[in-house]
Design a protein around this motif. Structure first.
Motif, PDB file in Angstrom:
ATOM      1  N   THR B  86       0.932  -0.921  -0.153  1.00  0.00           N
ATOM      2  CA  THR B  86      -0.237  -0.074  -0.022  1.00  0.00           C
ATOM      3  C   THR B  86       1.053   1.016   0.061  1.00  0.00           C
ATOM      4  OG1 THR B  86      -1.055  -1.009   1.249  1.00  0.00           O
ATOM      5  CG2 THR B  86      -2.204   1.175   1.351  1.00  0.00           C
ATOM      6  N   LEU B  87       1.812   1.099   0.633  1.00  0.00           N
ATOM      7  CA  LEU B  87       2.463   2.070   0.797  1.00  0.00           C
ATOM      8  C   LEU B  87       3.787   2.306  -0.222  1.00  0.00           C
ATOM      9  CD1 LEU B  87       3.246   4.344   3.215  1.00  0.00           C
ATOM     10  CD2 LEU B  87       5.861   3.311   3.715  1.00  0.00           C
ATOM     11  N   THR B 116      -3.656   6.908 -10.112  1.00  0.00           N
ATOM     12  CA  THR B 116      -4.146   5.998  -9.509  1.00  0.00           C
ATOM     13  C   THR B 116      -4.791   5.323  -9.795  1.00  0.00           C
ATOM     14  OG1 THR B 116      -4.476   7.732  -7.832  1.00  0.00           O
ATOM     15  CG2 THR B 116      -4.133   5.412  -7.140  1.00  0.00           C
ATOM     16  N   VAL B 117      -5.862   5.242 -10.607  1.00  0.00           N
ATOM     17  CA  VAL B 117      -6.902   3.932 -10.605  1.00  0.00           C
ATOM     18  C   VAL B 117      -6.075   2.666 -11.701  1.00  0.00           C
ATOM     19  CG1 VAL B 117      -8.715   2.979 -11.209  1.00  0.00           C
ATOM     20  CG2 VAL B 117      -8.570   5.216 -10.065  1.00  0.00           C
ATOM     21  N   VAL B 162      -4.274 -10.250  -6.736  1.00  0.00           N
ATOM     22  CA  VAL B 162      -6.397 -10.251  -6.450  1.00  0.00           C
ATOM     23  C   VAL B 162      -5.270  -9.772  -4.693  1.00  0.00           C
ATOM     24  CG1 VAL B 162      -7.911 -10.412  -5.619  1.00  0.00           C
ATOM     25  CG2 VAL B 162      -7.580 -11.867  -7.603  1.00  0.00           C
ATOM     26  N   LEU B 163      -4.586 -10.299  -4.160  1.00  0.00           N
ATOM     27  CA  LEU B 163      -4.666  -9.597  -2.743  1.00  0.00           C
ATOM     28  C   LEU B 163      -4.022  -9.072  -2.596  1.00  0.00           C
ATOM     29  CD1 LEU B 163      -3.437 -13.339  -0.583  1.00  0.00           C
ATOM     30  CD2 LEU B 163      -5.301 -12.318  -0.833  1.00  0.00           C
ATOM     31  N   VAL B 169      -5.758  -0.937  -2.977  1.00  0.00           N
ATOM     32  CA  VAL B 169      -7.607  -1.155  -3.452  1.00  0.00           C
ATOM     33  C   VAL B 169      -7.301   0.633  -2.049  1.00  0.00           C
ATOM     34  CG1 VAL B 169      -9.822  -0.679  -2.454  1.00  0.00           C
ATOM     35  CG2 VAL B 169      -8.321  -2.535  -4.303  1.00  0.00           C
ATOM     36  N   ILE B 170      -6.707   0.560  -1.121  1.00  0.00           N
ATOM     37  CA  ILE B 170      -6.826   1.485  -0.069  1.00  0.00           C
ATOM     38  C   ILE B 170      -6.353   3.060  -0.665  1.00  0.00           C
ATOM     39  CG2 ILE B 170      -6.038   1.865   1.956  1.00  0.00           C
ATOM     40  CD1 ILE B 170      -5.570  -1.244   2.598  1.00  0.00           C
ATOM     41  N   VAL B 171      -5.007   2.616  -1.396  1.00  0.00           N
ATOM     42  CA  VAL B 171      -5.104   3.943  -1.812  1.00  0.00           C
ATOM     43  C   VAL B 171      -6.248   4.532  -3.021  1.00  0.00           C
ATOM     44  CG1 VAL B 171      -3.070   4.812  -3.117  1.00  0.00           C
ATOM     45  CG2 VAL B 171      -2.911   2.839  -2.191  1.00  0.00           C
ATOM     46  N   ILE B 172      -6.496   3.433  -3.502  1.00  0.00           N
ATOM     47  CA  ILE B 172      -7.798   3.933  -5.080  1.00  0.00           C
ATOM     48  C   ILE B 172      -8.678   5.261  -3.660  1.00  0.00           C
ATOM     49  CG2 ILE B 172      -9.634   3.672  -6.391  1.00  0.00           C
ATOM     50  CD1 ILE B 172      -8.081   1.302  -7.357  1.00  0.00           C
TER      51      ILE B 172
END
Lengths: 260, 307
Positions: B86-87, B116-117, B162-163, B169-172
């Motif tokens: 994520t970071l 981002t997306v 997927v994991l 997805v957190i960033v999005i």
């Protein structure tokens, strides 16, 4: 009723040297119209040639033969890993194959994680996974080590883990390569004990070994493989008499008698 | 005759504690004999390939755990663990977004959510493609010691990514919250879109994995193809920039990666349903499924020999 039938099985390994691994070479060969000839003339090693036998409940088959005679390949084919080039194998019963000490373990994962993967492969529930982990821990004597990555284990510990994991499941058909009989003396006794009860429990045993005394003790049928072909098939006594020089046969015979 | 229903079935019968309290009743089901023959006829091969995939579905808990362990292993012993995923995405998006918004004369509040997306989704596509080429060669120890459906290893690549996607997805979500981006009514198409992604990922993994096992120069080739595709596909840049400069839409209209991206990216960024993109995506996917099917049916029995 377990049954294992091997009918006219042949296995050939294609030899992939740097050239035939290359996409460029294959594409250019196809473009130049040489591919057909190439695939017909491809270098391959005939590992098994027209091997046939049928095993039924109660059969204890041994394989003997020089290095490279096809013993391990035949075990792998019987386990369904290599699909034969010709012929067919019919397996009726639950199979466990103990082929190499690593047992497909991931060396980076811990012992417990590897046990979990094996259990999931067998479709176990969470409770049975824990049972399996305890069972393996107590048998292999690896308690605290099971929380460490397998790559930190000594080679003997890997064998112990692999052995304990594979033998915690009792199969109807047991395929074994001889690596199982290596290990330190105290573990060997334990292993032999467990294996003997497992062998008694299994309906069919197939064992590949270089040790005539073990084959005499454990098998009631022996196949001598040479260059991928069945050279002789009969009782262990007959086949070993033909396979071994007389003094070695007597030695093995005595050793087997002493143990029995 | 090939017994298509159960080439992997015998594993299920192994019973460690047959009389134990939770001895699985499923084990008691009489398994039919497994026949492994040198399958010559097309129908037999097809049946075995289908059995491979259904065998994988039955082993779903194993696929899931393998993927989970892969991620866990990658970050074992690190302070943040998988949060590094994520970071690092957040840092990359922040740095590139601010610079490129200026370079492309774009409005940051519009460009940053777009970027981002795009980057998160592209990361999934390109990582699946590159990891797929080694999915069988890296599992060689497993393949050579136990009879297991080969498609387990392909599904593992998809699940693992997927994991990773789940962490990104957190960033999005954070970027969307910061800039007030709202997905459109067309978001209902995200679910079928994502399912198509999974199916494509699985098929591509099987195909590239088989090629990668047979031809050892496939992994670097796919690596460079994906790198070129990254620059030619509207990921960092928006297709509308092409029109502004009077350039042709050829990199957009027939680009399978663009179509795949757009069916998820469009609705997320508040645009309507892009039927053209869906048509292209479905067309290419169908082609991929057919090719993968043909290759897998033919090459499946040979795979262990190639490792």
């Amino acid at each position: 009723m377990a049954q294992l039938a091997v009918e006219n099985v042949s296995v050939a390994f294609p030899l992939y040297h740097a050239e035939s691994r290359s996409l460029k070479k294959t594409v250019f060969a196809a473009a130049a119209g040489r591919l057909g000839e190439d695939s017909r003339h491809r270098l391959s090693v005939q590992a098994l040639r027209d091997v046939s036998f049928t095993l039924r409940t109660g059969d204890r088959l041994g394989f003997i033969g020089a290095n490279g005679a096809g013993k391990t390949t035949l075990l792998r084919t019987m386990a369904g890993i290599y699909e034969p080039v010709a012929g067919r194998i019919t397996i009726d019963g639950a199979v466990t194959a103990l082929l190499d000490p690593g047992q497909g373990m991931n060396m980076e994962l811990t012992g417990n994680e590897n046990i979990r993967l094996r259990a999931l492969f067998n479709g176990y529930s969470e409770a049975r996974i824990r049972q399996l982990q305890e069972d393996v821990a107590s048998f292999a004597g690896l308690d605290q080590f099971l929380a460490l990555p397998v790559r930190t284990y000594s080679s003997g510990m890997v064998v112990r883990l692999g052995f304990a994991m594979a033998t915690a499941i009792s199969p109807q058909i047991l395929l074994m390569d001889e690596w199982l009989l290596a290990g330190d003396a105290s573990f060997l006794d334990k292993a032999r004990h467990r294996l003997e009860s497992m062998v008694r429990g299994a309906e069919i045993l197939v064992l590949s070994s270089h040790r005539p005394d073990i084959l005499l003790q454990w098998c009631n049928r022996l196949i001598w493989l040479e260059n991928g072909e069945v050279r002789a098939d009969g009782t262990p006594e007959e086949v070993l008499r033909a396979y071994l020089p007389p003094e070695q046969f007597d030695h093995a015979w005595d050793a087997a008698r002493k143990h029995a | 005759m090939v017994d298509a229903a159960s080439p992997f079935r015998y594993r299920q019968r192994m019973d460690m504690f047959p009389s134990g309290p939770d001895a699985a009743p499923a084990d008691a089901a009489p398994a039919r004999p497994v026949v492994i023959a040198a399958s010559r006829s097309g129908r037999e091969r097809l049946a075995l390939a289908a059995a491979d995939v259904t065998g994988m579905a039955r082993l779903w808990p194993l696929v899931w755990t393998l993927s989970l362990f892969d991620i866990r292993l990658r970050y074992r012993g690190s302070l943040l663990g998988p949060l590094w995923l994520t970071l690092s995405t957040a840092i990359m998006v922040g740095a590139i977004g601010l610079l490129y918004a200026r370079l492309f004369h774009q409005n940051v509040s519009g460009y940053l959510p777009f970027l981002t997306v795009s980057l998160v989704l592209w990361n999934f596509i390109s990582t699946v493609a590159s990891e797929a080429t080694t999915c069988f060669t890296q599992a060689d120890a497993m393949i050579r010691s136990i009879r297991m459906p080969h498609s387990v290893h392909a599904a593992r690549v998809v699940m693992r990514n997927v994991l990773v996607l789940g962490h990104n997805v957190i960033v999005i979500a954070v970027v969307f919250a910061l800039f007030g981006t709202a997905p459109s009514f067309a978001s209902f198409s995200l679910l079928p879109g994502f399912l198509l992604w999974l199916a494509d990922g699985f098929a591509a993994s099987l195909l590239l994995g088989l090629f990668g096992a047979r031809f050892r120069d496939i992994p670097p080739i796919i690596g460079s193809i994906m790198q070129i595709a990254f620059y030619l596909t509207p990921i960092m840049w928006n297709p509308s920039m092409l029109t502004h400069r009077g350039l042709s839409q050829v990199f957009v209209s027939y680009n399978p990666f663009y179509a795949l991206l757009e069916i998820l990216r469009g609705p997320l960024l508040g645009q309507g349903l892009d039927l053209a993109a869906w048509h292209v995506a479905c067309g290419y996917s169908l082609g991929l499924f057919v090719i993968t099917g043909l290759v897998f049916v033919r090459a499946r029995p040979r795979l262990p020999y190639w490792l």
